[in-house]
Write a protein that holds these residues in place. Sequence first.
Motif, PDB file in Angstrom:
ATOM      1  N   GLU A 114       8.544  52.066  -4.997  1.00  0.00           N
ATOM      2  CA  GLU A 114       9.229  51.299  -3.949  1.00  0.00           C
ATOM      3  C   GLU A 114       8.315  51.018  -2.765  1.00  0.00           C
ATOM      4  OE1 GLU A 114      10.482  54.582  -4.662  1.00  0.00           O
ATOM      5  OE2 GLU A 114      11.452  53.757  -6.435  1.00  0.00           O
ATOM      6  N   GLU A 115       7.258  51.800  -2.614  1.00  0.00           N
ATOM      7  CA  GLU A 115       6.375  51.671  -1.459  1.00  0.00           C
ATOM      8  C   GLU A 115       4.982  51.190  -1.868  1.00  0.00           C
ATOM      9  OE1 GLU A 115       6.518  55.534   0.294  1.00  0.00           O
ATOM     10  OE2 GLU A 115       8.502  55.225   1.147  1.00  0.00           O
ATOM     11  N   ARG A 116       4.922  50.437  -2.930  1.00  0.00           N
ATOM     12  CA  ARG A 116       3.630  49.926  -3.362  1.00  0.00           C
ATOM     13  C   ARG A 116       3.225  48.747  -2.478  1.00  0.00           C
ATOM     14  NH1 ARG A 116       7.612  47.832  -6.432  1.00  0.00           N
ATOM     15  NH2 ARG A 116       7.396  45.694  -7.156  1.00  0.00           N
ATOM     16  N   CYS A 117       1.957  48.448  -2.472  1.00  0.00           N
ATOM     17  CA  CYS A 117       1.477  47.323  -1.671  1.00  0.00           C
ATOM     18  C   CYS A 117       0.420  46.561  -2.467  1.00  0.00           C
ATOM     19  CB  CYS A 117       0.934  47.778  -0.323  1.00  0.00           C
ATOM     20  SG  CYS A 117      -0.405  48.950  -0.425  1.00  0.00           S
ATOM     21  N   GLN A 118       0.099  45.383  -1.970  1.00  0.00           N
ATOM     22  CA  GLN A 118      -0.856  44.519  -2.646  1.00  0.00           C
ATOM     23  C   GLN A 118      -1.779  43.879  -1.627  1.00  0.00           C
ATOM     24  OE1 GLN A 118       1.118  41.276  -4.561  1.00  0.00           O
ATOM     25  NE2 GLN A 118       2.229  40.659  -2.738  1.00  0.00           N
ATOM     26  N   VAL A 119      -2.915  43.455  -2.104  1.00  0.00           N
ATOM     27  CA  VAL A 119      -3.827  42.677  -1.277  1.00  0.00           C
ATOM     28  C   VAL A 119      -3.700  41.224  -1.722  1.00  0.00           C
ATOM     29  CG1 VAL A 119      -5.823  43.055  -2.767  1.00  0.00           C
ATOM     30  CG2 VAL A 119      -6.175  42.474  -0.388  1.00  0.00           C
ATOM     31  N   VAL A 120      -3.598  40.326  -0.747  1.00  0.00           N
ATOM     32  CA  VAL A 120      -3.483  38.894  -1.017  1.00  0.00           C
ATOM     33  C   VAL A 120      -4.691  38.215  -0.385  1.00  0.00           C
ATOM     34  CG1 VAL A 120      -2.104  36.818  -0.697  1.00  0.00           C
ATOM     35  CG2 VAL A 120      -0.973  39.016  -1.030  1.00  0.00           C
ATOM     36  N   VAL A 121      -5.478  37.544  -1.201  1.00  0.00           N
ATOM     37  CA  VAL A 121      -6.672  36.834  -0.726  1.00  0.00           C
ATOM     38  C   VAL A 121      -6.408  35.340  -0.853  1.00  0.00           C
ATOM     39  CG1 VAL A 121      -9.139  36.476  -1.038  1.00  0.00           C
ATOM     40  CG2 VAL A 121      -8.153  38.731  -1.457  1.00  0.00           C
ATOM     41  N   THR A 122      -6.590  34.625   0.247  1.00  0.00           N
ATOM     42  CA  THR A 122      -6.391  33.184   0.277  1.00  0.00           C
ATOM     43  C   THR A 122      -7.691  32.521   0.706  1.00  0.00           C
ATOM     44  OG1 THR A 122      -4.088  33.533   0.913  1.00  0.00           O
ATOM     45  CG2 THR A 122      -4.978  31.323   1.209  1.00  0.00           C
ATOM     46  N   VAL A 123      -8.168  31.600  -0.106  1.00  0.00           N
ATOM     47  CA  VAL A 123      -9.394  30.850   0.195  1.00  0.00           C
ATOM     48  C   VAL A 123      -9.003  29.388   0.352  1.00  0.00           C
ATOM     49  CG1 VAL A 123     -11.663  30.184  -0.635  1.00  0.00           C
ATOM     50  CG2 VAL A 123     -10.812  32.479  -1.081  1.00  0.00           C
ATOM     51  N   THR A 124      -9.422  28.798   1.467  1.00  0.00           N
ATOM     52  CA  THR A 124      -9.067  27.420   1.773  1.00  0.00           C
ATOM     53  C   THR A 124     -10.339  26.602   1.984  1.00  0.00           C
ATOM     54  OG1 THR A 124      -7.094  28.235   2.894  1.00  0.00           O
ATOM     55  CG2 THR A 124      -7.720  25.964   3.313  1.00  0.00           C
ATOM     56  N   ALA A 125     -10.392  25.446   1.352  1.00  0.00           N
ATOM     57  CA  ALA A 125     -11.481  24.481   1.562  1.00  0.00           C
ATOM     58  C   ALA A 125     -10.845  23.199   2.086  1.00  0.00           C
ATOM     59  CB  ALA A 125     -12.237  24.225   0.272  1.00  0.00           C
ATOM     60  N   SER A 126     -11.169  22.857   3.330  1.00  0.00           N
ATOM     61  CA  SER A 126     -10.589  21.673   3.972  1.00  0.00           C
ATOM     62  C   SER A 126     -11.637  20.570   4.090  1.00  0.00           C
ATOM     63  CB  SER A 126     -10.067  22.039   5.364  1.00  0.00           C
ATOM     64  OG  SER A 126      -9.107  23.051   5.269  1.00  0.00           O
ATOM     65  N   ASP A 127     -11.193  19.407   4.508  1.00  0.00           N
ATOM     66  CA  ASP A 127     -12.038  18.217   4.684  1.00  0.00           C
ATOM     67  C   ASP A 127     -12.696  17.801   3.378  1.00  0.00           C
ATOM     68  OD1 ASP A 127     -11.419  18.219   7.385  1.00  0.00           O
ATOM     69  OD2 ASP A 127     -13.156  19.440   7.913  1.00  0.00           O
ATOM     70  N   MET A 128     -11.980  17.882   2.289  1.00  0.00           N
ATOM     71  CA  MET A 128     -12.526  17.484   0.989  1.00  0.00           C
ATOM     72  C   MET A 128     -12.765  15.982   0.902  1.00  0.00           C
ATOM     73  SD  MET A 128     -12.972  20.280  -0.604  1.00  0.00           S
ATOM     74  CE  MET A 128     -13.361  19.675  -2.220  1.00  0.00           C
ATOM     75  N   GLN A 129     -12.052  15.190   1.690  1.00  0.00           N
ATOM     76  CA  GLN A 129     -12.227  13.745   1.637  1.00  0.00           C
ATOM     77  C   GLN A 129     -13.589  13.315   2.171  1.00  0.00           C
ATOM     78  OE1 GLN A 129      -8.747  12.462   3.731  1.00  0.00           O
ATOM     79  NE2 GLN A 129      -7.505  12.441   1.894  1.00  0.00           N
ATOM     80  N   ARG A 130     -14.245  14.178   2.949  1.00  0.00           N
ATOM     81  CA  ARG A 130     -15.583  13.854   3.437  1.00  0.00           C
ATOM     82  C   ARG A 130     -16.638  14.125   2.380  1.00  0.00           C
ATOM     83  NH1 ARG A 130     -16.477  17.083   8.637  1.00  0.00           N
ATOM     84  NH2 ARG A 130     -18.372  15.851   8.689  1.00  0.00           N
ATOM     85  N   LEU A 131     -16.301  14.918   1.385  1.00  0.00           N
ATOM     86  CA  LEU A 131     -17.271  15.312   0.368  1.00  0.00           C
ATOM     87  C   LEU A 131     -17.207  14.425  -0.868  1.00  0.00           C
ATOM     88  CD1 LEU A 131     -19.334  17.363  -0.735  1.00  0.00           C
ATOM     89  CD2 LEU A 131     -17.398  18.667  -1.567  1.00  0.00           C
ATOM     90  N   LEU A 132     -16.020  14.215  -1.365  1.00  0.00           N
ATOM     91  CA  LEU A 132     -15.850  13.458  -2.602  1.00  0.00           C
ATOM     92  C   LEU A 132     -15.874  11.965  -2.331  1.00  0.00           C
ATOM     93  CD1 LEU A 132     -13.075  15.653  -4.203  1.00  0.00           C
ATOM     94  CD2 LEU A 132     -15.482  15.618  -4.774  1.00  0.00           C
TER      95      LEU A 132
END
Length: 157
Positions: A114-132
């Motif tokens: 009931e007291e377990r926990c998790q690590v959440v990793v979020t990676v964001t890459a923005s301004d993709m319209q300048r690259l492609l």
Amino acid sequence: MKTQDTRPAARRQRGAYAIEFAFVFLIFFAVLYGIICYGLLFAFRLGVQNAAEDGARAALRYQPTLAARTTLAQATATQRISWLPAVVTRNATATVCGVAGNVCDAPICSPKWEERCQVVVTVTASDMQRLLPPLPSFAMPNQIVGKASMLLDGRAP
């Protein structure tokens, strides 16, 4: 006399192949352009997701505190997205959450289920319209997000 009858018809057809080629070339070029842009976008999306997963796996390595696990996960994810060009804004975050609710609250990590926990990793890459290469705005996302989570064992303080 037959050659004289067909000659004016041949002159009227002069250039028809060039016009047909122009129309067909535009269609094939548009399809090829779409395939290349989609392939680039797909490769970047897989790279961002892979960086998030590597960061989450890094949090499973032994660290004396949850904060140290979070720091290691974030540093690993940041290092894994360093291959993206400088015009892309890169961001990696790692948080430790309780699993019981949908809200990321302050975890109490223990071996109890009931007291377990998790690590959440979020990676964001923005301004993709300048690259492609430029595409219509409905087909090109401005941001790509990769997210991964790992259940922690609860023995970390």
